[in-house]
Scaffold this active site. Structure first.
Site, PDB file in Angstrom:
ATOM      1  CE  LYS A  42      -3.238  -2.393   2.999  1.00  0.00           C
ATOM      2  NZ  LYS A  42      -3.687  -2.488   4.423  1.00  0.00           N
ATOM      3  CD  GLU A  98       8.116  -0.531  -2.624  1.00  0.00           C
ATOM      4  OE1 GLU A  98       7.002   0.000  -2.504  1.00  0.00           O
ATOM      5  OE2 GLU A  98       8.398  -1.628  -2.121  1.00  0.00           O
ATOM      6  CG  ASP A  99       6.973   2.341   0.305  1.00  0.00           C
ATOM      7  OD1 ASP A  99       7.820   1.537  -0.151  1.00  0.00           O
ATOM      8  OD2 ASP A  99       6.252   2.073   1.289  1.00  0.00           O
ATOM      9  CG  ASP A 102      15.490  -0.144   4.792  1.00  0.00           C
ATOM     10  OD1 ASP A 102      16.477   0.540   5.030  1.00  0.00           O
ATOM     11  OD2 ASP A 102      14.878  -0.778   5.685  1.00  0.00           O
ATOM     12  CE  LYS A 130      14.825   3.495   5.752  1.00  0.00           C
ATOM     13  NZ  LYS A 130      14.275   3.249   7.103  1.00  0.00           N
ATOM     14  CG  ASP A 158       2.424   0.888   7.338  1.00  0.00           C
ATOM     15  OD1 ASP A 158       3.424   0.721   6.588  1.00  0.00           O
ATOM     16  OD2 ASP A 158       1.922  -0.042   8.004  1.00  0.00           O
ATOM     17  NE  ARG A 164      -0.869   1.911   4.833  1.00  0.00           N
ATOM     18  CZ  ARG A 164       0.185   1.148   4.554  1.00  0.00           C
ATOM     19  NH1 ARG A 164       1.192   1.653   3.884  1.00  0.00           N
ATOM     20  NH2 ARG A 164       0.228  -0.109   4.947  1.00  0.00           N
TER      21      ARG A 164
HETATM   22  P1  5GP Z   1      13.732  -3.382   1.851  1.00  0.00           P
HETATM   23  O1  5GP Z   1      13.291  -4.711   1.363  1.00  0.00           O
HETATM   24  O2  5GP Z   1      14.374  -2.508   0.788  1.00  0.00           O
HETATM   25  O3  5GP Z   1      14.580  -3.481   3.093  1.00  0.00           O
HETATM   26  O4  5GP Z   1      12.470  -2.628   2.395  1.00  0.00           O
HETATM   27  C1  5GP Z   1      11.488  -2.135   1.608  1.00  0.00           C
HETATM   28  C2  5GP Z   1      10.176  -2.121   2.364  1.00  0.00           C
HETATM   29  O5  5GP Z   1      10.364  -2.002   3.789  1.00  0.00           O
HETATM   30  C3  5GP Z   1       9.399  -0.916   1.949  1.00  0.00           C
HETATM   31  O6  5GP Z   1       8.538  -1.203   0.871  1.00  0.00           O
HETATM   32  C4  5GP Z   1       8.648  -0.557   3.201  1.00  0.00           C
HETATM   33  O7  5GP Z   1       7.442  -1.292   3.235  1.00  0.00           O
HETATM   34  C5  5GP Z   1       9.518  -1.032   4.332  1.00  0.00           C
HETATM   35  N1  5GP Z   1      10.337   0.062   4.891  1.00  0.00           N
HETATM   36  C6  5GP Z   1      11.670   0.212   4.839  1.00  0.00           C
HETATM   37  N2  5GP Z   1      12.075   1.324   5.474  1.00  0.00           N
HETATM   38  C7  5GP Z   1      10.944   1.906   5.934  1.00  0.00           C
HETATM   39  C8  5GP Z   1      10.697   3.111   6.686  1.00  0.00           C
HETATM   40  O8  5GP Z   1      11.587   3.896   7.057  1.00  0.00           O
HETATM   41  N3  5GP Z   1       9.392   3.366   6.977  1.00  0.00           N
HETATM   42  C9  5GP Z   1       8.364   2.561   6.594  1.00  0.00           C
HETATM   43  N4  5GP Z   1       7.152   2.925   6.929  1.00  0.00           N
HETATM   44  N5  5GP Z   1       8.565   1.428   5.892  1.00  0.00           N
HETATM   45  C10 5GP Z   1       9.841   1.107   5.568  1.00  0.00           C
END
Ligand code: 5GP
Length: 179
Positions: A42, A98-99, A102, A130, A158, A164
């Site tokens: 979402k 994508e939001d 990370d 990040k 969220d 959100r």
């Molecule tokens: P990754 O797989 O790159 O570690 O993480 C991606 C997902 O982790 C994002 O789509 C998101 O849902 C969640 N995520 C990572 N960092 C954050 C953050 O700082 N805040 C929020 N709300 N979600 C995050």
């Protein structure tokens, strides 16, 4: 809700300005084509809704929902598709929206999954990056902002399904998720 946010990282105007720029860049890069924006639900819903209004092309929208197994504030990279795309992306120019990236685990899974469906092209657009936390490299073509390693909420992002609807991106007080 405001009391749970310790700092506003990106205010509403800053986000809006950058989203407009990204839309203009996509419009330029995809001139003459009809890209499909794949919104990852979402978290990317608000970003996609604003971004697509700044893309002056005959785009289409599709949605994918995933749930990632992980602890409260980090992902494990083990991803389950809870809602798949409605339409085939074969031979289409696809932009994943994508939001946040990370560790990169979620997007690298999505990239591999969508690649296997033989799109004509595949690129990634993220609102937030990040870089300090990256575990696997992902080729991000469009990036809204690089941010430091804080857990952020708002503008679609969220914590436990809350925040959100905040119109800005803010850093959540650690007390909220440590509680
Ligand atoms: P990754 O797989 O790159 O570690 O993480 C991606 C997902 O982790 C994002 O789509 C998101 O849902 C969640 N995520 C990572 N960092 C954050 C953050 O700082 N805040 C929020 N709300 N979600 C995050």
């Amino acid at each position: 809700m405001l009391e749970d946010v310790q700092q506003i990282l990106l205010d509403q105007e800053t986000v809006a300005r950058r989203v407009k720029e990204l839309g203009a860049q996509i419009t330029e890069d995809y001139a003459g084509r009809e890209p499909v924006l794949v919104c990852i639900l979402k978290g990317a819903a608000l970003f996609t809704a604003d971004l697509c209004r700044h893309i002056d092309l005959p785009i289409s929208l599709d949605f994918m929902a995933i749930s990632s197994y992980g602890s409260g504030t980090s992902s494990s990279g083990v991803v389950r598709i809870t809602k798949d795309l409605d339409s085939s992306i074969e031979n289409k120019d696809v932009i994943i929206v994508e939001d946040i990236v990370d560790s990169g685990l979620t997007l690298s899974y999505l990239l591999a999954n969508l690649k296997s469906r033989h799109p004509a092209s595949l690129s990634i657009c993220v609102l937030l990056d990040k870089p300090e936390r990256r575990e696997v490299e992902v080729p991000v073509r469009y990036r809204g902002f690089e941010i430091p390693d804080h857990f952020v909420v708002g503008y679609g992002l969220d914590y436990a399904e809350k925040y959100r609807n905040l119109p800005y991106v803010g850093v959540l007080r650690p007390e909220v998720y440590m509680a």
